[in-house]
Scaffold this motif. Structure first.
Motif, mmCIF file in Angstrom:
data_model
loop_
_atom_site.group_PDB
_atom_site.id
_atom_site.type_symbol
_atom_site.label_atom_id
_atom_site.label_comp_id
_atom_site.label_asym_id
_atom_site.label_seq_id
_atom_site.Cartn_x
_atom_site.Cartn_y
_atom_site.Cartn_z
ATOM 1 N N ARG A 178 0.834 -1.208 0.000
ATOM 2 C CA ARG A 178 0.000 0.000 0.000
ATOM 3 C C ARG A 178 0.867 1.256 0.000
ATOM 4 O O ARG A 178 0.680 2.159 -0.815
ATOM 5 N N GLU A 179 1.842 1.314 0.904
ATOM 6 C CA GLU A 179 2.694 2.503 1.008
ATOM 7 C C GLU A 179 3.547 2.675 -0.248
ATOM 8 O O GLU A 179 3.731 3.797 -0.728
ATOM 9 N N LEU A 211 -2.483 -17.689 -1.017
ATOM 10 C CA LEU A 211 -3.215 -16.691 -0.253
ATOM 11 C C LEU A 211 -2.871 -15.296 -0.769
ATOM 12 O O LEU A 211 -1.724 -14.861 -0.718
ATOM 13 N N THR A 212 -3.883 -14.621 -1.313
ATOM 14 C CA THR A 212 -3.689 -13.295 -1.889
ATOM 15 C C THR A 212 -4.873 -12.413 -1.533
ATOM 16 O O THR A 212 -6.023 -12.853 -1.619
ATOM 17 N N TYR A 213 -4.580 -11.196 -1.141
ATOM 18 C CA TYR A 213 -5.607 -10.206 -0.823
ATOM 19 C C TYR A 213 -5.675 -9.207 -1.975
ATOM 20 O O TYR A 213 -4.662 -8.638 -2.373
ATOM 21 N N HIS A 214 -6.880 -9.013 -2.511
ATOM 22 C CA HIS A 214 -7.094 -8.124 -3.658
ATOM 23 C C HIS A 214 -7.786 -6.857 -3.164
ATOM 24 O O HIS A 214 -8.948 -6.902 -2.764
ATOM 25 N N PHE A 215 -7.056 -5.754 -3.196
ATOM 26 C CA PHE A 215 -7.577 -4.488 -2.685
ATOM 27 C C PHE A 215 -8.060 -3.586 -3.811
ATOM 28 O O PHE A 215 -7.497 -3.577 -4.900
ATOM 29 N N THR A 239 -1.808 -8.421 -2.871
ATOM 30 C CA THR A 239 -0.662 -8.633 -2.001
ATOM 31 C C THR A 239 -0.904 -9.837 -1.105
ATOM 32 O O THR A 239 -2.052 -10.232 -0.893
ATOM 33 N N SER A 240 0.143 -10.416 -0.581
ATOM 34 C CA SER A 240 -0.001 -11.531 0.350
ATOM 35 C C SER A 240 -0.155 -11.041 1.780
ATOM 36 O O SER A 240 -0.362 -11.832 2.698
ATOM 37 N N ASP A 241 -0.090 -9.732 1.977
ATOM 38 C CA ASP A 241 -0.198 -9.136 3.307
ATOM 39 C C ASP A 241 -1.634 -8.671 3.548
ATOM 40 O O ASP A 241 -2.146 -7.814 2.830
ATOM 41 N N ALA A 242 -2.276 -9.197 4.567
ATOM 42 C CA ALA A 242 -3.668 -8.843 4.885
ATOM 43 C C ALA A 242 -3.812 -7.379 5.254
ATOM 44 O O ALA A 242 -4.903 -6.822 5.173
ATOM 45 N N LEU A 243 -2.737 -6.727 5.647
ATOM 46 C CA LEU A 243 -2.798 -5.316 6.023
ATOM 47 C C LEU A 243 -2.567 -4.375 4.843
ATOM 48 O O LEU A 243 -2.553 -3.174 5.005
ATOM 49 N N GLY A 244 -2.387 -4.943 3.680
ATOM 50 C CA GLY A 244 -2.221 -4.125 2.475
ATOM 51 C C GLY A 244 -0.805 -3.799 2.230
ATOM 52 O O GLY A 244 -0.377 -2.961 1.585
#
Length: 141
Positions: A5-6, A57-61, A136-141
């Motif tokens: 995210r950053e 495991l992937t998070y799609h934002f 990303t693989s990070d749940a926090l973005g």
């Protein structure tokens, strides 16, 4: 090491800084004086609730950032505002993936506001919502 995210928000701010003569701030308070060419402030916004795939495991934002823009002029503030909106659209269109850091950058139409101030020059401001699509693989973005 910064989060995805950053990294993406920093890349977007850097891309916007390619617009000549218009300073870009990141998450700052509105200064007392607006430069003659205008000013942009990129707000982090909200990443929203991600979609998830499990293997891997992937998070799609669909992160919604906001770009505040302000122009100042005594005579042609509408034209200056429109020109700045066009420049923002052009630089984003030229690099919709921020050099491959995200899947897609999608700006929405500007929401303009006239701001009366004392003195000869008046201000016109607006907010451009910008959706950043990334995984990303990070749940926090």
């Amino acid at each position: 090491m910064p989060t995805t995210r950053e990294t993406i928000l920093t890349a977007l701010a850097d891309l916007l800084r390619t617009i000549p003569h218009v300073p870009v701030l990141r998450g700052e308070v509105l200064p007392e004086r607006i430069p003659p060419a205008g000013l942009m402030i990129l707000r982090d916004g909200t990443p929203g609730e991600p979609g998830v795939t499990l293997s891997p495991l992937t998070y799609h934002f669909q992160h919604r950032a906001e770009l505040e823009m302000i122009v100042r002029s005594a005579t042609d503030r509408d034209a200056l505002f429109d020109a700045l909106v066009a420049q923002i659209g052009a630089v984003i269109t030229a690099d919709r993936t921020l050099r491959g850091l995200c899947d897609w950058v999608e700006p929405e139409a500007a929401e303009p506001v006239d701001l009366p101030v004392e003195g000869a020059a008046s201000l016109k401001a607006g907010i451009i919502p910008i959706t950043l699509h990334y995984a990303t693989s990070d749940a926090l973005g």
